[in-house]
Motif scaffolding. Structure first.
Motif, short mmCIF file in Angstrom:
data_model
loop_
_atom_site.label_atom_id
_atom_site.label_comp_id
_atom_site.label_asym_id
_atom_site.label_seq_id
_atom_site.Cartn_x
_atom_site.Cartn_y
_atom_site.Cartn_z
N GLY A 142 11.43 -138.64 43.99
CA GLY A 142 10.51 -138.19 45.04
C GLY A 142 10.10 -136.74 44.86
O GLY A 142 8.93 -136.38 45.07
N THR A 143 11.07 -135.92 44.45
CA THR A 143 10.76 -134.50 44.24
C THR A 143 9.73 -134.33 43.13
O THR A 143 8.78 -133.54 43.26
CB THR A 143 12.05 -133.73 43.90
N LEU A 144 9.90 -135.11 42.06
CA LEU A 144 8.93 -135.03 40.96
C LEU A 144 7.53 -135.40 41.44
O LEU A 144 6.54 -134.74 41.11
CB LEU A 144 9.36 -135.97 39.81
N ARG A 145 7.45 -136.46 42.27
CA ARG A 145 6.13 -136.88 42.79
C ARG A 145 5.52 -135.78 43.65
O ARG A 145 4.33 -135.51 43.60
CB ARG A 145 6.24 -138.16 43.63
N ARG A 146 6.38 -135.15 44.43
CA ARG A 146 5.87 -134.13 45.34
C ARG A 146 5.42 -132.88 44.59
O ARG A 146 4.35 -132.32 44.87
CB ARG A 146 6.94 -133.75 46.37
N LEU A 147 6.23 -132.47 43.61
CA LEU A 147 5.84 -131.29 42.83
C LEU A 147 4.56 -131.56 42.06
O LEU A 147 3.70 -130.67 41.91
CB LEU A 147 6.98 -130.90 41.86
N TYR A 175 7.13 -135.31 32.50
CA TYR A 175 6.67 -134.24 33.37
C TYR A 175 6.82 -132.91 32.65
O TYR A 175 7.80 -132.70 31.93
CB TYR A 175 7.49 -134.19 34.66
N ALA A 176 5.81 -132.02 32.83
CA ALA A 176 5.87 -130.71 32.20
C ALA A 176 5.45 -129.65 33.21
O ALA A 176 4.64 -129.91 34.10
CB ALA A 176 4.93 -130.68 31.00
N LEU A 177 6.04 -128.46 33.08
CA LEU A 177 5.64 -127.36 33.96
C LEU A 177 4.25 -126.87 33.54
O LEU A 177 3.98 -126.75 32.35
CB LEU A 177 6.60 -126.17 33.80
N LEU A 217 2.17 -128.47 40.63
CA LEU A 217 3.08 -127.61 39.86
C LEU A 217 3.46 -128.25 38.53
O LEU A 217 4.00 -127.57 37.66
CB LEU A 217 4.35 -127.32 40.65
N LEU A 218 3.20 -129.55 38.41
CA LEU A 218 3.59 -130.27 37.19
C LEU A 218 2.39 -131.02 36.64
O LEU A 218 1.48 -131.39 37.38
CB LEU A 218 4.69 -131.31 37.50
N THR A 219 2.42 -131.23 35.31
CA THR A 219 1.46 -132.15 34.70
C THR A 219 2.25 -133.32 34.13
O THR A 219 3.46 -133.22 33.94
CB THR A 219 0.68 -131.47 33.56
N THR A 220 1.58 -134.43 33.90
CA THR A 220 2.30 -135.58 33.34
C THR A 220 1.54 -136.12 32.14
O THR A 220 0.34 -135.92 32.01
CB THR A 220 2.42 -136.73 34.36
N TYR A 221 2.29 -136.80 31.28
CA TYR A 221 1.68 -137.55 30.20
C TYR A 221 2.60 -138.71 29.86
O TYR A 221 3.81 -138.65 30.11
CB TYR A 221 1.41 -136.67 28.97
N VAL A 222 2.02 -139.77 29.35
CA VAL A 222 2.79 -140.98 29.08
C VAL A 222 3.07 -141.08 27.59
O VAL A 222 2.18 -140.90 26.77
CB VAL A 222 2.03 -142.22 29.56
#
Lengths: 117, 318
Positions: free
Chosen positions: A55-60, A82-84, A65-70
């Motif tokens: 949940g924290t990852l989803r919220r950030l 997840y990356a900063l 505050l975060l970017t994502t890639y698959v």
């Protein structure tokens, strides 16, 4: 209510600093959900809950505050990393300072009373 | 691996079911890669998902708290933009509030408007009653449902105190009832505007307020005859209050001289007199529209004319 007054509960402490802890474990390398959970536990945060981290990852992420890639994987499921980003690093720096000053204050407080371990 | 694909799907479904109260977009966003995550969890160690993670409902509760889904902050960047716009509008409103306040003699306009709230509650009760009062009837200032004045009276007696007591407790309303309350207020105000507008129009409409047949409607001129059957000139008519009675219109006067004809008194057009030629001539040397005459008229004329001025002099000449 007297019941809430008592020994310090690690899960209570975690609530306040989980964001910072998650940002911190992502500082050096990107990670996927379960990987981040494992890193937190290996670092000593045994009580951290799976859903809390997820949940924290989803919220950030939602807060920008975060970017994502698959990353596709042959053996298991595709992993969402997840990356900063810059905002995440800023947040980490600021929250880190807040935490340090808070921790120093608490240390000093405990030291004064001769209760330091 | 003891956990099957089906177990994961079931677990995810139960988590989603526990989050059913969230907006669909938020829920989807929260759980979109949950299956992959659970697959990862399942792959790492033995034991069922429930053994590892607890009941799906508990998992959902933890997820909800961690993701901050209880509050509006989780909706994503679009919600944040909307929130920013709302905040800016609020700031502007607050500035206006402070600026308008001194004009009304208060610190803020809001302080003044708050004083008016009970008045609004009363008005709201009345408008609600009036709205119900339109049932089975038309738009009326006094609510008259199904043409019953008594029912309208009862309606007012119930609606106004109800509205006031409701208004006093409106601070306790939760979000949706509050929105409903505001929508109702807008509807009632719109209804009120329609009601007053329609009444205003009816008042300006002479039909129904004046007798359709006024027997003096057709009067164009007035001819006064004295006891001897002689036409009286420059006569004035007054009612019991001393207010001049105006009848007819000086059709025969030239366009620019109609005001003079009005001032001169009846008849406007002596040459159109319906009876006999025995007109009473004006005193010699004064034209019909002369000014000295009118000043003396209101009191003097009725008594003075028949005996003193008119009778002796003109009679012999004609």
């Amino acid at each position: 209510m007297h019941t809430t007054v008592g020994s310090v509960d690690t899960t209570q402490l975690l609530k306040g600093v989980l964001d910072l802890a998650v940002l911190a474990v992502l500082r050096d390398s990107d990670g996927y959900g379960y990987d981040i959970l494992r890193r937190l536990r290996e670092a000593g945060l045994e009580e951290v809950g799976d859903a809390s981290v997820y949940g924290t990852l989803r919220r950030l992420f939602a807060a920008g505050l975060l970017t994502t890639y698959v990353v596709p994987s042959e053996s298991g499921p595709h992993r969402k990393y997840y990356a900063l980003n810059a905002a995440g690093r800023d947040q980490l720096t600021r929250s880190g300072k807040t935490w340090r000053s808070f921790a120093t204050t608490m240390d000093a407080l405990l030291e004064d009373r001769g209760m330091a371990a | 691996m003891t956990v099957t694909e089906q177990d994961i799907t079931d677990y995810v479904d139960r988590v989603r079911a526990a989050l059913a109260d969230l907006p669909p977009a938020v829920r989807d966003e929260l759980t979109e890669d949950l299956p992959e995550h659970l697959t990862e969890v399942a792959a790492e160690a033995d034991g069922s998902l429930v053994d590892r993670l607890g009941e799906p409902e508990a998992y959902a509760a933890e997820l909800r708290v961690a993701a901050g889904a209880a509050g509006p902050a989780t909706g994503g960047r679009r919600d944040e933009r909307i929130a920013a716009v709302v905040r800016r509008l609020r700031d502007r409103r607050d500035r206006l509030d402070v600026r308008l306040g001194p004009l009304l003699g208060y610190a803020t306009a809001g302080e003044f408007l708050r004083l008016l709230r009970p008045a609004w509650w009363v008005l709201r009760g009345y408008l609600a009653a009036a709205l119900i009062g339109t049932l089975g009837g038309g738009l009326t200032l006094f609510p008259r449902p199904f043409q019953s004045v008594l029912a309208g009276f009862l309606l007012l007696v119930v609606a106004i105190p109800l509205s006031v007591s409701f208004g006093r407790r409106s601070g306790e309303l939760r979000r949706w009832p509050r929105v409903l309350n505001q929508v109702t207020a807008v509807v009632l105000v719109c209804f009120g505007l329609v009601l007053f507008q329609s009444l205003d129009q009816r008042r300006n409409d002479p039909i129904g307020y004046y007798p359709v047949e006024n027997q003096y409607d057709q009067v164009r001129d007035v001819f006064v005859y004295d006891g001897e059957g002689r036409l009286v000139r420059n006569a004035r008519l007054f009612d019991q209050n001393g207010a001049p009675i105006r009848l007819g219109y000086p059709d025969c006067a030239e366009p620019g001289r109609q005001d003079e004809a009005f001032r001169a008194g009846y008849p406007y057009c002596p040459e159109q007199a319906p009876f006999g030629p025995r007109s009473v001539p004006t005193p010699p040397g004064t034209p019909p529209t002369a000014s000295p005459e009118p000043t003396a008229t209101p009191t003097a004329q009725p008594t003075a004319t028949p005996t003193a001025t008119t009778e002796p002099t003109p009679q012999p000449t004609r």
